[in-house]
Design a protein around this motif. Structure first.
Motif, PDB file in Angstrom:
ATOM      1  N   GLN A  17       0.850  -1.187   0.000  1.00  0.00           N
ATOM      2  CA  GLN A  17       0.000   0.000   0.000  1.00  0.00           C
ATOM      3  C   GLN A  17       0.883   1.234   0.000  1.00  0.00           C
ATOM      4  N   SER A  18       0.296   2.350  -0.370  1.00  0.00           N
ATOM      5  CA  SER A  18       1.044   3.595  -0.436  1.00  0.00           C
ATOM      6  C   SER A  18       1.351   4.096   0.966  1.00  0.00           C
ATOM      7  N   VAL A  19       2.587   4.559   1.139  1.00  0.00           N
ATOM      8  CA  VAL A  19       3.037   5.083   2.426  1.00  0.00           C
ATOM      9  C   VAL A  19       3.567   6.488   2.173  1.00  0.00           C
ATOM     10  N   ALA A 178      -7.900  -3.551   4.875  1.00  0.00           N
ATOM     11  CA  ALA A 178      -9.012  -4.476   5.098  1.00  0.00           C
ATOM     12  C   ALA A 178      -9.169  -5.375   3.876  1.00  0.00           C
ATOM     13  N   GLU A 179      -9.563  -6.603   4.109  1.00  0.00           N
ATOM     14  CA  GLU A 179      -9.818  -7.520   3.007  1.00  0.00           C
ATOM     15  C   GLU A 179     -10.959  -6.978   2.149  1.00  0.00           C
ATOM     16  N   SER A 180     -10.812  -7.134   0.844  1.00  0.00           N
ATOM     17  CA  SER A 180     -11.841  -6.674  -0.094  1.00  0.00           C
ATOM     18  C   SER A 180     -12.830  -7.793  -0.372  1.00  0.00           C
ATOM     19  N   ASP A 181     -14.076  -7.388  -0.567  1.00  0.00           N
ATOM     20  CA  ASP A 181     -15.085  -8.309  -1.070  1.00  0.00           C
ATOM     21  C   ASP A 181     -14.971  -8.250  -2.588  1.00  0.00           C
ATOM     22  N   ASN A 182     -14.512  -9.317  -3.207  1.00  0.00           N
ATOM     23  CA  ASN A 182     -14.276  -9.310  -4.647  1.00  0.00           C
ATOM     24  C   ASN A 182     -15.546  -9.390  -5.475  1.00  0.00           C
ATOM     25  N   GLN A 183     -16.652  -9.781  -4.858  1.00  0.00           N
ATOM     26  CA  GLN A 183     -17.877 -10.040  -5.609  1.00  0.00           C
ATOM     27  C   GLN A 183     -18.329  -8.867  -6.483  1.00  0.00           C
ATOM     28  N   PRO A 184     -18.285  -7.620  -6.005  1.00  0.00           N
ATOM     29  CA  PRO A 184     -18.727  -6.530  -6.886  1.00  0.00           C
ATOM     30  C   PRO A 184     -17.813  -6.289  -8.094  1.00  0.00           C
TER      31      PRO A 184
END
Length: 192
Positions: A17-19, A178-184
């Protein structure tokens, strides 16, 4: 590939991730070379290698800051607060790397494919830097459109400054994403 090696690779991708707050140490020449080699393995139709990297070392940040200010003035920026803000950008990290897409005319490889190849190269570079223990942030902004800026970098007007990558060590611990919900974002295509 073993399951443990696969897990290490996926963990590296998931944790990137960007820091924004970066301090010493920065990667050295050998570590950068590893990352550049990783970058140049990106998908690249007809192996045009449109991606270029320019390293701005610590002792060149002040000169680079002045170039950024000149580029912003060239684009019409007059607000002293904004110009001062831009002047401080190169000091956000101990090392900067510019990513550039130098487009090549090719009958089978349109510019958009070359842009995508550069994006993949930059992602490989960022992942390699992270795997080596460094943090980064990839930024662009209006300055990348400046004709003066492009000329100063030896680029053609149609070339794309894909961004400025700030590199160093994270100044503080970053909370995991946070974990992403890939469904969308994922669907199955079926013939109608």
């Amino acid at each position: 590939m073993t399951d443990s090696a696969l897990k290490i690779i996926h963990d590296n991708m998931h944790n990137r991730q960007s820091v924004g707050q970066l301090v010493e140490p920065a990667p050295d020449a050998a570590q950068l070379e590893i990352a550049f080699q990783a970058a140049l393995t990106a998908p690249d139709h007809h192996r045009l290698k449109p991606t270029r990297f320019m390293v701005v070392e610590q002792d060149q940040r002040e000169a680079f800051a002045e170039l950024l200010v000149q580029a912003m003035v060239d684009q019409g920026e007059q607000d002293p607060v904004q110009l001062d803000r831009v002047r401080h950008h190169p000091f956000r990290a101990p090392l900067l790397v510019l990513a550039v897409t130098q487009f090549q005319d090719h009958p089978k490889v349109p510019y958009f494919e070359q842009t995508l190849s550069s994006g993949a190269a930059i992602q490989n570079f960022l992942l390699s830097m992270q795997a080596q223990g460094f943090a980064s942030i990839w930024r662009s902004g209006a300055v990348v459109e400046s004709k003066l800026f492009k000329r100063a970098l030896g680029l053609q007007e149609h070339d794309l400054i894909s961004g400025i990558i700030y590199l160093g060590t994270a100044a503080r611990t970053i909370m995991p994403r946070a974990e992403s919900d890939n469904q969308p974002y994922v669907s199955l295509w079926r013939r109608a």
